[in-house]
Design a protein around this motif. Structure first.
Motif, mmCIF file in Angstrom:
data_model
loop_
_atom_site.group_PDB
_atom_site.id
_atom_site.type_symbol
_atom_site.label_atom_id
_atom_site.label_comp_id
_atom_site.label_asym_id
_atom_site.label_seq_id
_atom_site.Cartn_x
_atom_site.Cartn_y
_atom_site.Cartn_z
ATOM 1 N N LYS A 95 -21.946 3.090 0.756
ATOM 2 C CA LYS A 95 -21.082 1.964 1.111
ATOM 3 C C LYS A 95 -19.627 2.387 1.137
ATOM 4 C CE LYS A 95 -20.080 -2.811 -0.309
ATOM 5 N NZ LYS A 95 -20.384 -3.872 -1.316
ATOM 6 N N GLN A 96 -19.208 3.175 0.138
ATOM 7 C CA GLN A 96 -17.825 3.653 0.085
ATOM 8 C C GLN A 96 -17.522 4.555 1.273
ATOM 9 O OE1 GLN A 96 -18.159 5.463 -3.824
ATOM 10 N NE2 GLN A 96 -16.950 3.827 -4.758
ATOM 11 N N ALA A 97 -18.472 5.418 1.604
ATOM 12 C CA ALA A 97 -18.291 6.322 2.736
ATOM 13 C C ALA A 97 -18.157 5.539 4.037
ATOM 14 C CB ALA A 97 -19.470 7.290 2.822
ATOM 15 N N PHE A 98 -18.962 4.499 4.180
ATOM 16 C CA PHE A 98 -18.924 3.697 5.400
ATOM 17 C C PHE A 98 -17.560 3.021 5.566
ATOM 18 C CE2 PHE A 98 -19.726 -0.238 7.814
ATOM 19 C CZ PHE A 98 -20.300 0.307 8.953
ATOM 20 N N TYR A 99 -17.019 2.465 4.483
ATOM 21 C CA TYR A 99 -15.699 1.833 4.546
ATOM 22 C C TYR A 99 -14.614 2.863 4.856
ATOM 23 C CZ TYR A 99 -17.617 -2.515 2.662
ATOM 24 O OH TYR A 99 -18.328 -3.678 2.488
ATOM 25 N N PHE A 100 -14.765 4.047 4.312
ATOM 26 C CA PHE A 100 -13.828 5.134 4.611
ATOM 27 C C PHE A 100 -13.863 5.474 6.096
ATOM 28 C CE2 PHE A 100 -13.247 9.911 4.716
ATOM 29 C CZ PHE A 100 -11.858 9.872 4.612
ATOM 30 N N GLY A 101 -15.066 5.517 6.667
ATOM 31 C CA GLY A 101 -15.210 5.770 8.101
ATOM 32 C C GLY A 101 -14.546 4.688 8.933
ATOM 33 N N LEU A 102 -14.709 3.427 8.522
ATOM 34 C CA LEU A 102 -14.076 2.316 9.237
ATOM 35 C C LEU A 102 -12.555 2.426 9.199
ATOM 36 C CD1 LEU A 102 -16.207 -0.812 8.212
ATOM 37 C CD2 LEU A 102 -16.166 0.354 10.427
ATOM 38 N N LEU A 103 -12.032 2.843 8.057
ATOM 39 C CA LEU A 103 -10.577 3.010 7.919
ATOM 40 C C LEU A 103 -10.065 4.093 8.865
ATOM 41 C CD1 LEU A 103 -8.042 2.155 6.302
ATOM 42 C CD2 LEU A 103 -8.562 4.028 4.708
ATOM 43 N N LEU A 104 -10.764 5.215 8.908
ATOM 44 C CA LEU A 104 -10.384 6.293 9.824
ATOM 45 C C LEU A 104 -10.458 5.820 11.273
ATOM 46 C CD1 LEU A 104 -12.228 9.406 8.314
ATOM 47 C CD2 LEU A 104 -9.764 8.981 8.315
ATOM 48 N N LEU A 105 -11.514 5.078 11.594
ATOM 49 C CA LEU A 105 -11.697 4.587 12.960
ATOM 50 C C LEU A 105 -10.573 3.641 13.361
ATOM 51 C CD1 LEU A 105 -13.457 4.443 15.487
ATOM 52 C CD2 LEU A 105 -14.772 2.623 14.383
ATOM 53 N N PHE A 106 -10.168 2.775 12.459
ATOM 54 C CA PHE A 106 -9.100 1.826 12.756
ATOM 55 C C PHE A 106 -7.798 2.549 13.068
ATOM 56 C CE2 PHE A 106 -5.385 -0.529 11.235
ATOM 57 C CZ PHE A 106 -5.450 -1.669 12.028
ATOM 58 N N TRP A 107 -7.395 3.466 12.200
ATOM 59 C CA TRP A 107 -6.123 4.159 12.406
ATOM 60 C C TRP A 107 -6.196 5.115 13.598
ATOM 61 C CZ3 TRP A 107 -1.912 2.210 10.829
ATOM 62 C CH2 TRP A 107 -1.862 1.486 9.642
ATOM 63 N N GLY A 108 -7.347 5.705 13.824
ATOM 64 C CA GLY A 108 -7.512 6.566 14.989
ATOM 65 C C GLY A 108 -7.393 5.787 16.279
ATOM 66 N N ALA A 109 -8.054 4.619 16.323
ATOM 67 C CA ALA A 109 -7.996 3.775 17.514
ATOM 68 C C ALA A 109 -6.581 3.259 17.743
ATOM 69 C CB ALA A 109 -8.968 2.604 17.362
ATOM 70 N N PHE A 110 -5.892 2.924 16.657
ATOM 71 C CA PHE A 110 -4.510 2.446 16.760
ATOM 72 C C PHE A 110 -3.610 3.509 17.386
ATOM 73 C CE2 PHE A 110 -0.235 1.894 14.921
ATOM 74 C CZ PHE A 110 0.051 0.606 15.370
ATOM 75 N N SER A 111 -3.765 4.755 16.957
ATOM 76 C CA SER A 111 -2.956 5.852 17.506
ATOM 77 C C SER A 111 -3.264 6.077 18.979
ATOM 78 C CB SER A 111 -3.211 7.148 16.720
ATOM 79 O OG SER A 111 -2.784 7.027 15.385
ATOM 80 N N LEU A 112 -4.547 6.083 19.333
ATOM 81 C CA LEU A 112 -4.931 6.328 20.724
ATOM 82 C C LEU A 112 -4.552 5.166 21.640
ATOM 83 C CD1 LEU A 112 -8.419 8.027 20.242
ATOM 84 C CD2 LEU A 112 -6.320 9.098 21.062
ATOM 85 N N CYS A 113 -4.517 3.949 21.096
ATOM 86 C CA CYS A 113 -4.091 2.798 21.896
ATOM 87 C C CYS A 113 -2.652 2.962 22.369
ATOM 88 C CB CYS A 113 -4.219 1.512 21.084
ATOM 89 S SG CYS A 113 -5.889 0.829 21.062
ATOM 90 N N MET A 114 -1.850 3.678 21.584
ATOM 91 C CA MET A 114 -0.457 3.910 21.960
ATOM 92 C C MET A 114 -0.331 5.041 22.977
ATOM 93 S SD MET A 114 1.783 3.226 18.516
ATOM 94 C CE MET A 114 0.852 4.283 17.399
ATOM 95 N N VAL A 115 -1.435 5.746 23.234
ATOM 96 C CA VAL A 115 -1.438 6.778 24.286
ATOM 97 C C VAL A 115 -1.740 6.111 25.623
ATOM 98 C CG1 VAL A 115 -2.533 8.888 25.118
ATOM 99 C CG2 VAL A 115 -2.116 8.588 22.669
#
Length: 292
Positions: A95-115
């Protein structure tokens, strides 16, 4: 003393979470992603989009690896190479790993959205195909390697559209180039780790179709890679350094794959093909700087 112990525990915890992202795989994939950016940029570089794409794509790939670890936790317990990972050992809860993955996905998507939208769309497609399609497919089919080659070829495309936000013929060539490169690369892994896959009941190509058939596939895909390099160089302005380096390296890789038909020690041969495939991608990434 107590503070020192606490800091050590935090550092250990950080390294465990970092290991879930499979840094070796992410850094290797970023090589091809940088190549895609350099090829599209053609000597005109923009630092801000480049940094955003680098951070964003690395985070999205890290998230994909974390989700993959969550799905494969039970399988990893049955393989010598992976049984000491954080999830199989229970040092991190799923469960902790899954939430960590979601956090990475959110910030990654946010950065790429600005591209641009195409960059983030491609990154999400690669993540979905890897996590939802390939992760399940590898349990049931010997052709999972080909399925996995599709998301594996997305990373350079994200780099490409960071500089040129549209689909053109070199974009498509870059995709097929990476698909063709991955097949001998991953078939080589399935050969020198075949017994591990047998014990884990993963139906990799050599187990289902035989070693001889795998060698044929590796040679044919290496030829397809070389042919695509030739076509690619005719559409993308490439220097003599790129042409010479990739031409010689590709032909050597062809010969190396062909040598598998008479080499007696398949494991040693497969490791050599795998090792040079990494060197080949490194050469491709470095010489892409001269595609202007």
């Amino acid at each position: 003393m107590t503070q020192a112990i606490a800091k050590k525990r935090e550092a250990t915890r950080f390294s465990l979470y970092l290991s879930l992202t499979k840094p070796g795989i992410v850094s290797g994939n970023m090589l091809s992603a940088f190549a895609g950016y350099l090829i599209a940029a053609r000597g005109v570089y923009d630092l801000v989009p480049f940094c955003l794409f680098t951070i964003g794509l690395a985070m999205v790939m890290g998230a994909a690896c974390v989700f993959n670890n969550c799905f494969d936790a039970e399988l990893d317990r049955n393989m010598v190479r992976t049984r000491n990972r954080a999830l199989p050992k229970g040092t991190i809860e799923k469960k902790q790993a899954f939430y960590f993955g979601l956090l990475l996905l959110f910030w990654g998507a946010f950065s790429l959205c600005m591209v641009n939208r195409l960059a983030v769309s491609l990154a999400f497609f690669g993540l979905f195909f890897y996590v939802a399609i390939y992760t399940l497919f590898k349990y049931v089919s010997p052709h999972a390697t080909l399925v996995g080659a599709i998301p594996g070829a997305i990373h350079p495309l994200v780099g490409y559209v960071t500089s040129r936000p549209f689909v053109d013929f070199p974009f498509l060539l870059l995709f097929f180039l990476l698909v063709f490169w991955q097949m001998p690369h991953f078939y080589a892994i399935s050969l020198f780790r075949m017994e591990e896959f047998r014990k884990a009941r993963i139906p990799v190509f050599p187990l289902k179709k035989g070693i001889a058939a795998t060698k044929v596939q590796m040679f044919l895909f290496s030829l397809a890679f070389t042919a695509t390099i030739v076509v690619f160089a005719s559409y993308v302005p490439a220097s003599r350094l790129f042409l010479a380096s990739m031409g010689i390296s590709s032909l050597y890789w062809n010969f190396q794959c062909l040598a598998g038909f008479w080499r007696k020690d398949t494991v040693v041969w497969a490791r050599s093909v795998f090792g040079f495939s990494i060197a080949l991608m490194l050469i491709f990434a470095v010489t892409s700087f001269f595609c202007t």
